[in-house]
Design an enzyme around this catalytic site. Sequence first.
Site, PDB file in Angstrom:
ATOM      1  N   CYS A  82       0.871  -1.182   0.000  1.00  0.00           N
ATOM      2  CA  CYS A  82       0.000   0.000   0.000  1.00  0.00           C
ATOM      3  C   CYS A  82       0.907   1.229   0.000  1.00  0.00           C
ATOM      4  CB  CYS A  82      -0.903   0.034   1.220  1.00  0.00           C
ATOM      5  SG  CYS A  82      -1.857   1.573   1.329  1.00  0.00           S
TER       6      CYS A  82
ATOM      7  N   MET B  54      -4.505   5.141  -5.369  1.00  0.00           N
ATOM      8  CA  MET B  54      -3.602   4.337  -4.553  1.00  0.00           C
ATOM      9  C   MET B  54      -2.167   4.809  -4.835  1.00  0.00           C
ATOM     10  SD  MET B  54      -6.176   2.717  -6.289  1.00  0.00           S
ATOM     11  CE  MET B  54      -5.743   1.369  -7.378  1.00  0.00           C
TER      12      MET B  54
END
Length: 394
Positions: free
Chosen positions: A107, A320
């Site tokens: 992430c 993201m």
Amino acid sequence: MDMTQHLPPLRIAATYMRGGTSKGVFFRLQDLPEAAQQPGPARDKLLQRVIGSPDPYGAHIDGMGGATSSTSKCVILSKSTRPGHDVDYLYGQVSIDQDFVDWSGNCGNLSTAAGAFAIHAGLVDASRIPANGTCAVRIWQANIGKTIIAHVPVTGGQVQETGDFALDGVTFPAAEIVLEFIDPSDDGEEGGAMFPTGNLVDTLEVPGVGSLPATLINAGIPTVFINAADLGYQGTELREDINGDAAQLARFERIRVAGALRMGLIQTPEQAATRQHTPKIAFVSPPKDYTASSGKAIAAAEVDLLVRALSMGKLHHAMMGTCAVAIGTAAAIPGTLVSQAAGGARPVVRFGHPSGLLRVGAEARQVNGQWTVTKAVMSRSARILMEGWVRVPG
């Protein structure tokens, strides 16, 4: 009444943090119960219970999750035994309604918080933290085997969280943390090339959808880029335009499965069900005027291109961080769908996403006919929302 059935809850030291446009529950490895200090079912079940998954209601009422892919995340940090690194950072994407934790990628947003948390949690050698200045936290991203350097501002020996850095998708300004993703291509887990098919653009045959031009890239995170127009989109879409429509989401999943097969990430379509976090799927278009989800007007002249990306089966509210690395890398290479949408290759790209704008730079070059990227750079912010203990029923 048999009291042996009522075990006391587990009480585990934890920190709830925002990083970029994501939130997650952060743990030091040493604070986890012994059974959860190793990868496996015990760890997965614990993190699922912390988040409140799997939840058929899709609400995460009985847990720390926020019922979106951006808020259904857990992070485990430990001191690194790897030379030249401060911490090892392991990231788990907890499925909202399915019974699994996806460990297949990083992430990027929470990489920002990992740098700040490493200092907060006493995992960085005190000799490396200035009284005032910037601490370069050297992070080993254990999911994909890559180095990330988080340049974290420090004031009075503590992480500085306040500042005037605005990040679209985050309501309040904060201190800027610059992230460097070192050698982000060649996904360590897969050992694949940056362009696994050897092509900058492939024709992707998607059952039930048709033939689509696609750029398949391993940089930051494996990503499948397609043209918005080829799917009948403008590239200006917001979450509500797509996420309530099961047919649209099913079409994206078919494209994602076809891309995953073509990239060699899965061997059979069925394997995609337990690999939802990767690859990402994103659609691109040349600049257009649009209104961001906050109501802010974004002018075509402010951006080089528009990008919309899906995460865990839904259109993402912003972008993201790992996908931003893929965008920056593909934008730096002539001939990809991303650089074509941007009107040509560029070392720094500014793109529009549903929440606004994001800028990312990448250093790409050709070596022996193969494209390689040495690093990608972007700015995010992070802060602690709450710290203490999470409780999990015994």
